[in-house]
Design an enzyme around this catalytic site. Structure first.
Site, mmCIF file in Angstrom:
data_model
loop_
_atom_site.group_PDB
_atom_site.id
_atom_site.type_symbol
_atom_site.label_atom_id
_atom_site.label_comp_id
_atom_site.label_asym_id
_atom_site.label_seq_id
_atom_site.Cartn_x
_atom_site.Cartn_y
_atom_site.Cartn_z
ATOM 1 N N ASP A 21 1.031 -1.163 0.115
ATOM 2 C CA ASP A 21 -0.055 0.002 0.085
ATOM 3 C C ASP A 21 0.853 1.398 -0.014
ATOM 4 O OD1 ASP A 21 0.994 0.252 2.611
ATOM 5 O OD2 ASP A 21 -0.939 -0.079 3.589
ATOM 6 N N ASP B 162 -7.956 -7.356 0.260
ATOM 7 C CA ASP B 162 -7.014 -7.484 1.478
ATOM 8 C C ASP B 162 -7.943 -7.291 2.889
ATOM 9 O OD1 ASP B 162 -5.494 -4.940 3.032
ATOM 10 O OD2 ASP B 162 -6.450 -4.481 0.961
ATOM 11 N N CYS C 62 -12.931 -28.767 7.771
ATOM 12 C CA CYS C 62 -11.618 -27.825 7.732
ATOM 13 C C CYS C 62 -10.357 -28.858 7.626
ATOM 14 C CB CYS C 62 -11.553 -27.058 8.428
ATOM 15 S SG CYS C 62 -10.163 -25.923 8.167
ATOM 16 N N CYS D 221 -7.151 -27.642 7.796
ATOM 17 C CA CYS D 221 -6.018 -26.962 8.593
ATOM 18 C C CYS D 221 -5.573 -27.738 9.814
ATOM 19 C CB CYS D 221 -6.522 -25.247 8.803
ATOM 20 S SG CYS D 221 -7.277 -25.198 10.500
ATOM 21 N N CYS E 206 -7.691 -27.495 12.928
ATOM 22 C CA CYS E 206 -9.132 -28.591 12.880
ATOM 23 C C CYS E 206 -8.708 -29.925 12.866
ATOM 24 C CB CYS E 206 -9.978 -28.145 11.740
ATOM 25 S SG CYS E 206 -10.652 -26.465 11.872
ATOM 26 N N HIS F 26 -5.989 -21.031 10.940
ATOM 27 C CA HIS F 26 -7.306 -21.760 10.561
ATOM 28 C C HIS F 26 -8.152 -20.490 9.621
ATOM 29 C CE1 HIS F 26 -11.404 -23.026 10.707
ATOM 30 N NE2 HIS F 26 -11.744 -21.818 10.989
#
Length: 376
Positions: A93, A267, A305, A307, A310, A336
């Site tokens: 940015d 974002d 999930c 990840c 999880c 996660h």
């Protein structure tokens, strides 16, 4: 791998677009969500782990990096990619958002902005030219124009003055950016929630000419309904053959609504910040892991999930480590959340490619309306 910056649309479904941004550092699948690495790190995550969630690109913050460790130091150390061990695309940015968010620490003129550092009170002068110089020193792949954005609500005259200043700064940013093959410069549309001001801004940006176009000045207090109202017309004002980036958004339902209206890139700090404060995003909405209902629950956050949080840990454990202020809590919940966001983007890309975005959107809202799983 492309040696220059380009963008291709592969499919559309209504206004939603499936595409690829090609850069010398790799392709970015769109719609894309960019995790925010403010100070050259996505908090509580290793860069390799961020990549494992499916992220193709990260965002770095010009304002924070210019204060510490300084852009000059990062340049001496080989650029931001090497410095933070991320070899894929980075968008930086411009520092413009801090112009708004640090209003009590700044002085704004036609030339630029004089800041007092929130770190040590030192004075810094940021102009379109200096912003381009800092982003070049950082070595970012996608550079953002320096702009100014008023917090909403604001009266139309204030919004118009701010937008026209940003358009003058956009021209100065373009001139200072020069010719940098393989690197892209994005212009930023402003104009608040006023359609004719958005149109004036878009016309000026198209006249200057950019590699991509951001819709700026939203998610600054106007609310989702007003934001979607702007996106209903703002995207169509921007060139079809360039990526469109909605800055600073957002919650999962904000993202789905933005993609539906033609946005390609987003974002937000939300998935990482929420992870650190005990909030987990799931298909069934937000889970507050700090709540006592989870303390004896052996089930995962989300059984579908994949990840690490999880796959390997229970709600009871995640509740415990959050309550105990253990660092692993931030690590697991951030991983996660970033995984959930990237999976959401992948699901939308698949839906657009198969022409079933409306069905995807209906299922997305239905799942969230169900709420969290029943407590034990």
């Amino acid at each position: 791998m492309s040696q220059k910056f380009s963008y291709a649309v592969h499919a559309t479904d209504g206004s939603a677009r499936l595409g690829t941004i090609s850069t010398p550092r790799g392709d970015i699948r769109t719609p894309a969500f960019m995790p925010v690495g403010t100070a050259a790190t996505v908090k509580a995550m290793r860069p390799e782990s961020v990549r494992e969630t499916g992220a193709d690109i990260l965002l770095g913050n010009t304002y924070h990096l210019m204060l510490r460790p300084t852009a000059e130091r990062i340049d001496r150390l080989g650029g931001l990619h090497r410095f933070m061990n991320w070899d894929r695309p980075i968008l930086t940015d411009s520092g413009g958002f801090q112009v708004m968010s640090l209003a009590d620490l700044r002085k704004l003129t036609e030339e630029g902005v004089t800041f007092r550092s929130h770190v040590d009170g030192s004075r810094h002068h940021l102009t379109p030219e200096r912003s381009m110089e800092i982003q070049k020193l950082l070595g970012s792949d996608i550079v953002m124009c320096f702009d100014e954005c008023p917090a909403l609500p604001a009266d139309e005259m204030r919004v118009a003055e701010s937008m026209r200043l940003s358009m003058r700064w956009a021209q100065r940013s373009r001139d200072a950016f020069g010719d940098r093959p393989g690197h892209a410069l994005f212009g930023i549309q402003q104009g608040g929630v006023t359609q004719h001001l958005r149109a004036e801004s878009a016309e000026k940006l198209r006249e200057i000419g950019f590699d991509g176009y951001a819709v700026g000045g939203l998610a600054v207090g106007e609310g989702q309904e007003a934001m979607f109202g702007v996106l209903d017309y703002a995207c169509d004002m921007l060139p079809e053959d360039r990526p469109r980036y909605l800055m600073g958004v957002g919650k999962p339902d904000d993202i789905v609504g933005a993609v539906k209206r033609g946005i390609d890139m987003m974002d937000c700090v939300l998935p990482s910040r929420s992870g650190r404060t005990g909030q987990a995003f799931t298909r069934r909405g937000v889970v507050n892991i700090k709540n006592a209902r989870h303390q004896d629950d052996p089930r995962p956050l989300d059984e579908d999930c994949t990840c690490p949080a999880c796959r390997s840990y229970s709600r009871a454990y995640l509740h415990h480590v959050f309550r105990s202020q253990e660092i692993i809590s931030s690590m697991l919940l951030t991983w996660h959340n970033l995984h959930y966001y990237q999976e959401l983007m992948g699901d939308m890309r698949a839906a657009i490619g198969q022409g079933r975005f409306a069905a995807f959107e209906a299922q997305f809202h239905a799942d969230r309306a169900d709420g969290d799983i029943e407590r034990l």
